[in-house]
Design a protein around this motif. Structure first.
Motif, PDB file in Angstrom:
ATOM      1  N   LYS A 124       4.729   5.574  -5.399  1.00  0.00           N
ATOM      2  CA  LYS A 124       4.974   5.469  -6.710  1.00  0.00           C
ATOM      3  C   LYS A 124       3.763   6.794  -7.643  1.00  0.00           C
ATOM      4  O   LYS A 124       4.067   7.054  -7.712  1.00  0.00           O
ATOM      5  N   CYS A 125       2.842   6.368  -6.575  1.00  0.00           N
ATOM      6  CA  CYS A 125       1.543   7.690  -7.311  1.00  0.00           C
ATOM      7  C   CYS A 125       2.121   8.889  -6.659  1.00  0.00           C
ATOM      8  O   CYS A 125       1.631   9.939  -7.482  1.00  0.00           O
ATOM      9  N   ILE A 126       2.644   9.467  -6.062  1.00  0.00           N
ATOM     10  CA  ILE A 126       3.149  10.664  -5.828  1.00  0.00           C
ATOM     11  C   ILE A 126       3.871  11.450  -6.082  1.00  0.00           C
ATOM     12  O   ILE A 126       3.948  12.508  -6.994  1.00  0.00           O
ATOM     13  N   ALA A 127       5.551  10.173  -6.598  1.00  0.00           N
ATOM     14  CA  ALA A 127       6.479  10.638  -8.150  1.00  0.00           C
ATOM     15  C   ALA A 127       6.025  11.032  -8.962  1.00  0.00           C
ATOM     16  O   ALA A 127       6.746  11.461  -9.942  1.00  0.00           O
ATOM     17  N   SER A 128       4.961  10.230  -9.482  1.00  0.00           N
ATOM     18  CA  SER A 128       4.216  10.271 -11.102  1.00  0.00           C
ATOM     19  C   SER A 128       3.956  11.539 -11.097  1.00  0.00           C
ATOM     20  O   SER A 128       3.339  12.391 -12.140  1.00  0.00           O
ATOM     21  N   ILE A 129       3.386  12.702  -9.657  1.00  0.00           N
ATOM     22  CA  ILE A 129       2.997  13.637  -9.829  1.00  0.00           C
ATOM     23  C   ILE A 129       3.276  14.473 -10.872  1.00  0.00           C
ATOM     24  O   ILE A 129       2.720  15.406 -12.083  1.00  0.00           O
ATOM     25  N   VAL A 130       5.323  14.419 -10.715  1.00  0.00           N
ATOM     26  CA  VAL A 130       5.720  16.481 -12.264  1.00  0.00           C
ATOM     27  C   VAL A 130       6.102  15.023 -13.379  1.00  0.00           C
ATOM     28  O   VAL A 130       6.914  15.630 -14.238  1.00  0.00           O
ATOM     29  N   PRO A 150       5.417  13.792 -16.745  1.00  0.00           N
ATOM     30  CA  PRO A 150       4.724  13.685 -18.300  1.00  0.00           C
ATOM     31  C   PRO A 150       3.183  12.734 -18.125  1.00  0.00           C
ATOM     32  O   PRO A 150       3.345  12.161 -17.378  1.00  0.00           O
ATOM     33  N   LYS A 151       2.025  13.274 -18.330  1.00  0.00           N
ATOM     34  CA  LYS A 151       0.888  12.053 -17.956  1.00  0.00           C
ATOM     35  C   LYS A 151       0.961  11.492 -19.071  1.00  0.00           C
ATOM     36  O   LYS A 151       0.488  10.060 -18.874  1.00  0.00           O
ATOM     37  N   ASP A 152       1.549  11.430 -20.476  1.00  0.00           N
ATOM     38  CA  ASP A 152       2.128  10.509 -21.036  1.00  0.00           C
ATOM     39  C   ASP A 152       3.266   9.195 -20.838  1.00  0.00           C
ATOM     40  O   ASP A 152       3.175   8.223 -21.020  1.00  0.00           O
ATOM     41  N   GLU A 153       3.765   9.639 -19.251  1.00  0.00           N
ATOM     42  CA  GLU A 153       4.300   8.253 -19.031  1.00  0.00           C
ATOM     43  C   GLU A 153       3.552   7.960 -17.488  1.00  0.00           C
ATOM     44  O   GLU A 153       4.993   7.082 -16.844  1.00  0.00           O
ATOM     45  N   ILE A 154       2.987   8.621 -16.926  1.00  0.00           N
ATOM     46  CA  ILE A 154       2.309   8.123 -15.938  1.00  0.00           C
ATOM     47  C   ILE A 154       1.679   6.294 -16.010  1.00  0.00           C
ATOM     48  O   ILE A 154       1.099   6.121 -16.883  1.00  0.00           O
ATOM     49  N   GLU A 155       2.427   4.984 -15.051  1.00  0.00           N
ATOM     50  CA  GLU A 155       1.240   4.409 -15.394  1.00  0.00           C
ATOM     51  C   GLU A 155       0.033   3.868 -14.405  1.00  0.00           C
ATOM     52  O   GLU A 155      -0.032   4.848 -13.159  1.00  0.00           O
ATOM     53  N   ASN A 156      -0.440   2.842 -14.403  1.00  0.00           N
ATOM     54  CA  ASN A 156      -1.461   3.039 -13.578  1.00  0.00           C
ATOM     55  C   ASN A 156      -0.750   2.156 -12.303  1.00  0.00           C
ATOM     56  O   ASN A 156      -0.659   0.893 -12.312  1.00  0.00           O
ATOM     57  N   TYR A 157      -0.743   2.746 -10.896  1.00  0.00           N
ATOM     58  CA  TYR A 157       0.614   1.769 -10.308  1.00  0.00           C
ATOM     59  C   TYR A 157      -0.702   1.387  -9.021  1.00  0.00           C
ATOM     60  O   TYR A 157       0.274   0.198  -8.677  1.00  0.00           O
ATOM     61  N   VAL A 158      -1.844   1.552  -9.019  1.00  0.00           N
ATOM     62  CA  VAL A 158      -3.013   1.145  -8.299  1.00  0.00           C
ATOM     63  C   VAL A 158      -2.735  -0.683  -8.604  1.00  0.00           C
ATOM     64  O   VAL A 158      -3.572  -1.656  -7.310  1.00  0.00           O
ATOM     65  N   LYS A 159      -2.692  -1.151  -9.816  1.00  0.00           N
ATOM     66  CA  LYS A 159      -2.367  -2.567 -10.503  1.00  0.00           C
ATOM     67  C   LYS A 159      -2.056  -3.198  -9.229  1.00  0.00           C
ATOM     68  O   LYS A 159      -2.528  -4.494  -8.628  1.00  0.00           O
ATOM     69  N   ILE A 172       0.422  -0.755  -0.665  1.00  0.00           N
ATOM     70  CA  ILE A 172       0.133  -0.111  -0.232  1.00  0.00           C
ATOM     71  C   ILE A 172       0.565   1.471  -0.152  1.00  0.00           C
ATOM     72  O   ILE A 172       0.509   2.250  -0.929  1.00  0.00           O
ATOM     73  N   ASP A 173       1.777   1.049   0.980  1.00  0.00           N
ATOM     74  CA  ASP A 173       2.442   2.272   0.806  1.00  0.00           C
ATOM     75  C   ASP A 173       3.556   2.410  -0.215  1.00  0.00           C
ATOM     76  O   ASP A 173       3.822   3.980  -0.489  1.00  0.00           O
ATOM     77  N   GLU A 174       4.155   1.301  -0.372  1.00  0.00           N
ATOM     78  CA  GLU A 174       4.510   1.449  -1.782  1.00  0.00           C
ATOM     79  C   GLU A 174       3.752   2.073  -3.377  1.00  0.00           C
ATOM     80  O   GLU A 174       4.743   2.989  -3.795  1.00  0.00           O
ATOM     81  N   VAL A 175       2.686   1.439  -3.630  1.00  0.00           N
ATOM     82  CA  VAL A 175       1.880   2.121  -4.166  1.00  0.00           C
ATOM     83  C   VAL A 175       1.580   3.880  -4.080  1.00  0.00           C
ATOM     84  O   VAL A 175       1.970   4.451  -5.190  1.00  0.00           O
ATOM     85  N   TYR A 176       1.403   3.961  -3.151  1.00  0.00           N
ATOM     86  CA  TYR A 176       0.756   5.561  -2.780  1.00  0.00           C
ATOM     87  C   TYR A 176       2.310   6.656  -2.769  1.00  0.00           C
ATOM     88  O   TYR A 176       2.232   7.927  -3.241  1.00  0.00           O
TER      89      TYR A 176
END
Length: 636
Positions: free
Chosen positions: A536-542, A544-553, A530-534
């Motif tokens: 990764k989600c925080i790190a993805s904020i900066v 570009p949206k094209d490089e963001i993955e669905n980390y919640v999987k 749970i914390d690892e996914v969180y």
């Protein structure tokens, strides 16, 4: 669906291709267009209960006279309220001017809502704000006829913050942060640009200002305007618009997420969110209705020419599968068969759960929307029984007695209506305990069918989102019949991820499948995921949206579908339930078999059709971790 969620919006557009006098002569009424608009909207009432609105535009109106009419209303009776208002205006005119009201040109000159282009919208709100100002159609008004814009749509954009910034950079100051405003203003900006370019061109050619207005109307490049407007849109959308002089368009997103159908003959062009409503309203066959192609706009020019033009390059088509499972009207020929197929494809899982004990099982459904998938399950179970009987009879060596033959032929699946949905209970009760007791009675049951502690009940639902109604109502009522086992079957796979394209499922904590996965992680000592996914989600904020993955999987990856289903059964099980409980979900593979042309399955797979979807799901997870009960995107 036992857990009710709000539907998508719906649109209806009519372009009359003949003068009003034609409809007066052929159909006996000058109000042909408005009557058909009412039918299209009423038949799509399933798509929005928060409000509705209509707008019409008249052609070639003299300066100083109104040519745009609009009326909007709120609430579940909005469609009826709107057309009652319009019909009262017509009735008053007919009474006051009995002779003139038979003259279609006089009506057009003097009575509102008698135009050649008519647009209707049914709304549900994807945020808490619900006011008359939030109801479509929206107007962008100007004294120049060709700069006026009317817009209504079924859409959500995932990147409203980005689109707003683009408007700020253009020097605009939108009045609110909503995707409807950004869409309206973006199209309006490039409509203004196109008007100015054409004005400058015709001015150089020596036309007078009055002549230029007419020339602009003829030469406006609607496809160019839409191409420039939609360049950075990320979302699912079907958007309809009318320009003040009479051009009209309906545009569909490049992945074909949201639906759009049309019919055209020499009298009328009609567009709607659902195919059967066009068939019904205009009494036409299935094959006469077409889909607007993804990434294309259906454009009707004021001169009557109609074309489909590409405004964005289409991508892999990901039409919404939830449309087929639940949202769209089941009277659509393909949807009806697809829902039946969803029920039939569950039979192997169901038979396994009951150890193939057909004799001691009662099959039913949770009303009202699961009825068609129930018919499919009936077909599947009936086929199983026939095959079972055939196998015994064909492979038997010794002679069969009359009694044995009767016993074999008497085997049949027992199909009964056990669940009955009562009228909605009033909510004047305020005490939580009392209110919960009332919720248990939303559904009732049929007594005298299930044999005490001997029969298994199999009840199919079209989908399970939160599981609240199962726990608080359905299971408790079914348990009163004293079955030995209850099997709840979902014709949809486990709903694991939020939608961000127009359906009101946007918070991670609302999904019982997500709750089940979190419970399993904690119970098995894997909370670190749970914390690892969180993180990764925080790190993805900066990023570009094209490089963001669905980390919640990663939340679901450690577990099989069966493990999550078993945990869901534990979550929704009432504490006082006596029967054994099993919950079964459709598989993704079977969903694709049943709905081969609608592979938009992000609710279940997490595979979003646009980059913005990954950004939204990660934000939704962050909101859940941080205890924020808000949506992960701006909305209408």
């Amino acid at each position: 669906m036992s857990d009710a969620i709000k539907h998508e919006c719906g649109i209806a557009l009519i372009r009359l291709l003949k003068p009003l006098s034609y409809y007066q002569e052929k159909y006996g009424t000058p109000y042909y267009g408005i009557n058909k608009l009412y039918l299209l909207m009423e038949k799509q009432h399933n798509r929005g209960q928060d409000g509705a609105g209509i707008a019409t535009i008249k052609f070639d109106v003299k300066p100083g006279n109104r040519y745009i009419s609009r009326y909007r209303a709120m609430g579940s009776t909005a469609v009826a309220d709107i057309f009652e208002y319009v019909q009262k205006k017509f009735a008053a005119v007919n009474k006051a001017y009995p002779k003139e009201s038979k003259d279609t040109q006089w009506l057009k000159d003097n009575v509102s809502f008698t135009g050649e282009v008519l647009l209707g919208h049914l709304r549900y709100g994807t945020h808490g704000k619900n006011s008359i100002e939030s109801c479509h159609p929206f107007l962008r008004q100007n004294n120049w006829m060709t700069r006026n814009l009317v817009v209504a749509g079924n859409f959500n954009m995932t990147n409203v913050d980005e689109l707003l910034q683009q408007l700020y950079d253009l020097g605009q100051h939108p009045k609110e942060q909503a995707d409807t405003v950004t869409v309206l203003e973006k199209i309006g900006h490039f409509l203004d640009d196109e008007n100015q370019e054409l004005f400058d061109q015709f001015k150089k050619e020596g036309y007078s200002n009055i002549e230029i207005s007419a020339q602009i109307g003829k030469h406006l490049d609607v496809a160019k305007i839409l191409t420039r407007s939609a360049k950075t849109w990320d979302g699912g959308y079907t958007i309809a618009g009318i320009l003040g002089h009479g051009d009209a368009f309906v545009m569909r997103d490049p992945a074909g997420i949201r639906p759009a159908f049309f019919y055209q003959d020499d009298e009328v062009l009609v567009v709607a969110s659902e195919r059967p409503v066009i068939q019904t309203a205009f009494n036409i066959p299935l094959e006469a209705v077409q889909e607007i192609k993804p990434g294309h706009a259906l454009i009707a020019k004021k001169d009557g020419s109609i074309s489909q033009e590409m405004f964005r390059q289409p991508v892999e088509q990901k039409s919404c599968s939830f449309e087929r499972i639940y949202f769209s009207r089941g009277s659509d020929a393909d949807i009806y068969q697809e829902r039946k197929s969803l029920g039939k494809l569950l039979c192997d899982q169901v038979l396994k759960s009951i150890d193939n004990d057909i004799k001691n099982t009662v099959f039913s459904f949770i009303p009202n929307t699961a009825e068609v998938s129930y018919y499919g399950m009936m077909e599947g179970m009936s086929k199983y029984v026939r095959d079972y009987q055939k196998n015994i009879l064909l492979n038997r060596d010794e002679k069969i007695s009359d009694q044995e033959l009767d016993d074999i032929l008497s085997i049949h699946a027992r199909f009964e209506k056990l669940n009955v949905k009562d009228a909605k209970l009033r909510t004047f009760i305020t005490q939580d305990a009392d209110r919960q007791d009332m919720v248990q009675h939303v559904y009732d049951t049929t007594y005298g069918i299930v044999r005490d502690h001997e029969d298994t009940i199999v009840a199919i639902d079209d989908s399970i989102v939160r599981g609240t109604t199962l726990k608080q109502s359905i299971l408790t009522i079914l348990d009163r019949l004293h079955p030995k086992k209850i099997v709840i079957v979902s014709s949809a796979p486990q709903i694991r991820y939020p939608d961000c394209y127009g359906i009101d499922m946007s918070r991670m904590g609302e999904f019982v499948a997500f709750e089940a996965a979190i419970n399993l992680l904690k119970r098995k000592g894997m909370s670190h995921i749970i914390d690892e996914v969180y993180q990764k989600c925080i790190a993805s904020i900066v990023k570009p949206k094209d490089e963001i993955e669905n980390y919640v999987k990663a939340i679901y990856e450690p577990f099989t579908d069966e493990e999550i289903s078993a945990e869901i059964a534990r979550i929704v099980r009432p504490h006082d339930l006596n029967a054994e409980l099993v919950v079964i979900f459709q598989t993704l593979d079977n969903l694709h078999i049943a709905c081969p042309n609608h592979r938009g399955d992000w609710y279940f797979s997490g595979d979003y059709p646009t980059p913005g979807g990954n950004k939204v799901v990660n934000k939704a997870f962050m909101n859940w971790v941080e205890g924020k009960n808000v949506r992960a995107y701006f909305s209408r």
